[in-house]
Write a protein that holds these residues in place. Structure first.
Motif, mmCIF file in Angstrom:
data_model
loop_
_atom_site.group_PDB
_atom_site.id
_atom_site.type_symbol
_atom_site.label_atom_id
_atom_site.label_comp_id
_atom_site.label_asym_id
_atom_site.label_seq_id
_atom_site.Cartn_x
_atom_site.Cartn_y
_atom_site.Cartn_z
ATOM 1 N N ASN A 275 0.771 -1.241 0.000
ATOM 2 C CA ASN A 275 0.000 0.000 0.000
ATOM 3 C C ASN A 275 0.803 1.291 0.000
ATOM 4 O O ASN A 275 0.218 2.365 -0.176
ATOM 5 N N PHE A 276 2.119 1.212 0.179
ATOM 6 C CA PHE A 276 2.903 2.435 0.307
ATOM 7 C C PHE A 276 4.147 2.408 -0.578
ATOM 8 O O PHE A 276 4.608 1.347 -0.995
ATOM 9 N N GLU A 277 4.677 3.588 -0.807
ATOM 10 C CA GLU A 277 5.944 3.719 -1.510
ATOM 11 C C GLU A 277 6.681 4.941 -0.985
ATOM 12 O O GLU A 277 6.067 5.904 -0.518
ATOM 13 N N THR A 278 7.998 4.868 -1.039
ATOM 14 C CA THR A 278 8.838 6.004 -0.670
ATOM 15 C C THR A 278 9.434 6.589 -1.937
ATOM 16 O O THR A 278 9.982 5.864 -2.762
ATOM 17 N N VAL A 279 9.293 7.895 -2.081
ATOM 18 C CA VAL A 279 9.713 8.599 -3.289
ATOM 19 C C VAL A 279 10.810 9.591 -2.929
ATOM 20 O O VAL A 279 10.799 10.174 -1.840
ATOM 21 N N SER A 280 11.741 9.792 -3.842
ATOM 22 C CA SER A 280 12.810 10.751 -3.605
ATOM 23 C C SER A 280 12.663 11.968 -4.510
ATOM 24 O O SER A 280 12.272 11.844 -5.672
ATOM 25 N N ILE A 281 12.937 13.135 -3.961
ATOM 26 C CA ILE A 281 13.061 14.361 -4.738
ATOM 27 C C ILE A 281 14.555 14.584 -4.939
ATOM 28 O O ILE A 281 15.295 14.694 -3.974
ATOM 29 N N PRO A 282 15.020 14.623 -6.192
ATOM 30 C CA PRO A 282 16.464 14.689 -6.440
ATOM 31 C C PRO A 282 17.123 15.940 -5.853
ATOM 32 O O PRO A 282 16.476 16.964 -5.623
ATOM 33 N N LYS A 283 18.388 15.829 -5.626
ATOM 34 C CA LYS A 283 19.194 16.971 -5.191
ATOM 35 C C LYS A 283 19.118 18.086 -6.237
ATOM 36 O O LYS A 283 19.050 17.829 -7.426
ATOM 37 N N GLU A 284 19.098 19.334 -5.777
ATOM 38 C CA GLU A 284 19.062 20.527 -6.619
ATOM 39 C C GLU A 284 17.760 20.652 -7.419
ATOM 40 O O GLU A 284 17.733 21.257 -8.484
ATOM 41 N N GLU A 308 -2.296 7.229 -4.287
ATOM 42 C CA GLU A 308 -2.714 8.621 -4.149
ATOM 43 C C GLU A 308 -1.790 9.558 -4.925
ATOM 44 O O GLU A 308 -0.596 9.304 -5.075
ATOM 45 N N GLN A 309 -2.354 10.630 -5.432
ATOM 46 C CA GLN A 309 -1.585 11.650 -6.124
ATOM 47 C C GLN A 309 -1.096 12.670 -5.104
ATOM 48 O O GLN A 309 -1.799 12.991 -4.144
ATOM 49 N N VAL A 310 0.097 13.188 -5.319
ATOM 50 C CA VAL A 310 0.648 14.155 -4.382
ATOM 51 C C VAL A 310 0.994 15.449 -5.106
ATOM 52 O O VAL A 310 1.269 15.455 -6.313
ATOM 53 N N THR A 311 0.967 16.532 -4.371
ATOM 54 C CA THR A 311 1.378 17.840 -4.875
ATOM 55 C C THR A 311 2.541 18.330 -4.038
ATOM 56 O O THR A 311 2.503 18.264 -2.801
ATOM 57 N N ILE A 312 3.585 18.812 -4.711
ATOM 58 C CA ILE A 312 4.772 19.307 -4.025
ATOM 59 C C ILE A 312 4.926 20.780 -4.368
ATOM 60 O O ILE A 312 5.023 21.152 -5.541
ATOM 61 N N ALA A 313 4.936 21.629 -3.353
ATOM 62 C CA ALA A 313 5.003 23.062 -3.616
ATOM 63 C C ALA A 313 5.586 23.797 -2.423
ATOM 64 O O ALA A 313 5.525 23.324 -1.281
ATOM 65 N N VAL A 314 6.156 24.979 -2.706
ATOM 66 C CA VAL A 314 6.650 25.871 -1.659
ATOM 67 C C VAL A 314 5.719 27.076 -1.587
ATOM 68 O O VAL A 314 5.418 27.697 -2.604
ATOM 69 N N LYS A 315 5.261 27.388 -0.392
ATOM 70 C CA LYS A 315 4.385 28.536 -0.198
ATOM 71 C C LYS A 315 5.215 29.763 0.177
ATOM 72 O O LYS A 315 6.434 29.701 0.308
#
Length: 386
Positions: A275-284, A308-315
């Motif tokens: 049911n789960f996965e770990t995802v990486s956001i690359p360096k830089e 599930e779909q995810v959203t990645i953002a900086v506020k």
């Protein structure tokens, strides 16, 4: 546009969780039906809790205590230390590796006897070698568990887990402890040992791990484990397993039988891997908020439900947020903020340096740039005309 390049070291592990990302014991048929009194599934890379049942309740750990003894010993002494076995260690009750008084054994061998065969005598020998006595060792180790690992609901009265009414911890603390220990290669080598020859003064044999998912009933991806039992604690079990990008820790406490503990553990491992996965956001990686760009200086990990779909953002508050399709927060990271005077100190690892010169706004800078370029073009045209 202003540009902020974050060059400080990011704490990769994200511990900001919300209720919707932590699965607790409910009547939902899609969740595991756990019989053990307490249980937890934690993702080791991110530290996120995927399932819990009574995970903050203080309980007796039995021999899962030895995980703490082992990592504390590894980090505070050398594996080739030679330990002389005392009479007290020799006479320790319960499961043993049959050490003899006066026998000299390396710390590494004692750690193998401690984790693979759950030797209580090895635990006492380690405690006496490091702190001089079981009592002093317990006090030292408790400080280490609180100050270094950050455990808040644990108190150990001995190095082996034999019953003491004040010898308590929680499933969550044990998962945190195991997660910390997993970062140490020497610990994981011993924690995952399935068998080894044991040549002692009074006992020559082959030791086999007590953890059945490592040996008798192998489970795909299991990397280590520790068993425990005293009547007051019931059966206790700690298990680590890895498949692809998911690295799981499962702890079950106070199971009535071994069969129940293993059935719960397998069910919880299946639940995590399915049911789960770990995802990486690359360096830089770059993220924009208003006029600013934020750059991650190292790899950034988060765990979420696989469907599930995810959203990645900086506020605007300079915080990186990862949310699911319902807007629920999964993980977050606060980019460091420094004053303008600090941005001129490149040796400071906490620097966040502006793209434009300090004190000059983006509009003024762009105006001056246009004027300068216009002047350069005019100069070259006039030069050709002359």
């Amino acid at each position: 546009m202003k540009k902020l390049s974050v060059v400080s070291t990011i704490l990769i592990m994200i511990n900001t969780l919300i209720v919707s990302s932590v699965f607790s014991k409910t009547d939902d048929p899609s969740l595991p039906n756990v019989s053990s009194e307490a249980a937890i599934v934690m993702e080791a890379t991110t530290g996120e809790i995927l399932y819990e049942k009574n995970a903050q309740s203080q309980m007796y750990p039995a021999s899962l205590t030895k995980i703490a003894t082992a990592i504390y010993a590894i980090e505070n002494r050398k594996l080739n230390d030679v330990v002389t076995i005392s009479k007290k260690a020799r006479n320790t009750e319960g499961t043993r590796v049959y050490l003899e008084e006066g026998e000299q054994v390396t710390l590494e061998k004692l750690l193998l006897g401690l984790l693979v065969n759950s030797g209580n005598d090895a635990g006492v020998a380690i405690a006496e070698h490091i702190s001089g006595s079981v009592e002093l060792f317990s006090a030292d180790m408790n400080l280490y568990l609180e100050d270094v690992i950050g455990l808040r609901n644990t108190n150990f009265e001995n190095p082996h887990g034999l019953f003491d009414p004040e010898h308590v911890t929680t499933a969550e603390d044990l998962a945190k402890l195991t997660r910390y220990a997993m970062k140490n290669d020497e610990f994981m080598k011993i924690f995952g040992t399935k068998e080894l020859p044991w040549n002692g003064e009074s006992w020559d044999t082959t030791l086999y791990t007590h953890h059945k998912l490592l040996r008798e009933k192998p489970y795909e991806g299991v990397t280590g484990g520790k068993t425990g039992f005293v009547p007051e604690a019931g059966v206790t079990l700690a298990t680590t397993a890895k498949r692809e990008n998911l690295n799981l820790i499962v702890v079950t406490l106070k199971s009535d039988t071994e069969a129940e503990a293993y059935a719960d553990t397998v069910q919880l491992l299946d639940f995590g891997f399915e049911n789960f996965e770990t995802v990486s956001i690359p360096k830089e990686s770059s993220f924009f908020a208003g006029d600013f760009e934020y750059i991650t200086p190292s790899v950034f990990f988060y765990t979420h439900q696989a469907d599930e779909q995810v959203t990645i953002a900086v506020k605007e508050d300079e915080k990186l947020r990862i949310t699911n399709q319902n807007g629920a927060l999964l993980s977050s990271y606060q980019f460091p903020v420094v004053s303008a005077s600090e941005t001129n100190l490149p040796s400071n690892p906490e620097d966040v340096r502006p793209f434009f010169p300090p004190g000059i706004s983006s509009s003024i800078y762009l105006f001056l740039l246009v004027v300068g370029l216009s002047g350069l073009v005019y100069y070259r045209v006039r030069k050709k005309q002359l």
